[in-house]
Design a protein around this motif. Sequence first.
Motif, short mmCIF file in Angstrom:
data_model
loop_
_atom_site.label_atom_id
_atom_site.label_comp_id
_atom_site.label_asym_id
_atom_site.label_seq_id
_atom_site.Cartn_x
_atom_site.Cartn_y
_atom_site.Cartn_z
N ASP A 123 -1.71 0.01 -12.52
CA ASP A 123 -3.14 0.11 -12.20
C ASP A 123 -3.45 -0.44 -10.81
O ASP A 123 -4.61 -0.75 -10.52
CB ASP A 123 -3.96 -0.66 -13.24
N ALA A 124 -2.45 -0.55 -9.97
CA ALA A 124 -2.63 -1.15 -8.65
C ALA A 124 -3.46 -0.26 -7.74
O ALA A 124 -3.36 0.96 -7.78
CB ALA A 124 -1.27 -1.43 -8.01
N GLU A 125 -4.25 -0.91 -6.94
CA GLU A 125 -5.05 -0.25 -5.91
C GLU A 125 -4.59 -0.79 -4.56
O GLU A 125 -4.04 -1.90 -4.48
CB GLU A 125 -6.54 -0.56 -6.11
N PRO A 126 -4.81 -0.05 -3.48
CA PRO A 126 -4.46 -0.56 -2.15
C PRO A 126 -5.17 -1.89 -1.88
O PRO A 126 -6.27 -2.14 -2.39
CB PRO A 126 -4.96 0.52 -1.20
N ILE A 127 -4.52 -2.75 -1.11
CA ILE A 127 -5.09 -4.04 -0.75
C ILE A 127 -5.41 -4.05 0.74
O ILE A 127 -4.84 -3.29 1.51
CB ILE A 127 -4.14 -5.21 -1.12
N GLU A 128 -6.32 -4.94 1.12
CA GLU A 128 -6.72 -5.04 2.53
C GLU A 128 -6.23 -6.32 3.18
O GLU A 128 -6.17 -6.42 4.39
CB GLU A 128 -8.23 -4.93 2.66
N LYS A 150 3.31 5.78 -5.80
CA LYS A 150 3.45 5.20 -7.14
C LYS A 150 4.36 6.03 -8.05
O LYS A 150 5.23 5.48 -8.73
CB LYS A 150 2.07 5.07 -7.76
N VAL A 202 1.84 1.76 -3.55
CA VAL A 202 0.72 2.31 -4.32
C VAL A 202 0.57 3.80 -4.03
O VAL A 202 0.39 4.61 -4.95
CB VAL A 202 -0.59 1.54 -4.02
N GLU A 203 0.65 4.18 -2.75
CA GLU A 203 0.51 5.59 -2.36
C GLU A 203 1.63 6.45 -2.92
O GLU A 203 1.45 7.64 -3.14
CB GLU A 203 0.46 5.71 -0.84
N ASN A 235 0.82 -1.21 0.00
CA ASN A 235 0.00 0.00 0.00
C ASN A 235 0.86 1.27 0.00
O ASN A 235 0.49 2.26 -0.63
CB ASN A 235 -0.98 -0.01 1.16
#
Length: 133
Positions: free
Chosen positions: A92-97, A61, A58-59, A55
Amino acid sequence: MQAADGRKVWNSTDERLRRVVCRCNNKYKVKGKKSCENRHIDDKVLYQAFVNTFNAMVENKEYFIDKWEEELNNENVLVRYRAKLFMGILADAEPIEEFDVDMYFRIIEKMTVFDGEKIIVSLLDGTEIEVVI
């Protein structure tokens, strides 16, 4: 310092008490003699360290993609390959949980635990990211 690379399962007849931990693989290098004084660490802590690391990537990037774009001119073909791979992953990555084992093996070289206080996450491109426990 502890290399959290020795995955162990603490079994129990009660499934609620079963735990998966990691400990230094050198802890009992010689049978019956403890050669590493570091404690174990629950796998859930390592999983969360990965989630936090991914994450953070991603933040940030733009920083990482700029770094890898510079590496596209490197003479070393492996460095260029990894830069392209990492750029593709983050594009195209988004944060993961939650922990993603496939992504873990695509980007992580190792995790090193320091006395239960912090974890250094080493990426396959040589980048090291510190995670405070």
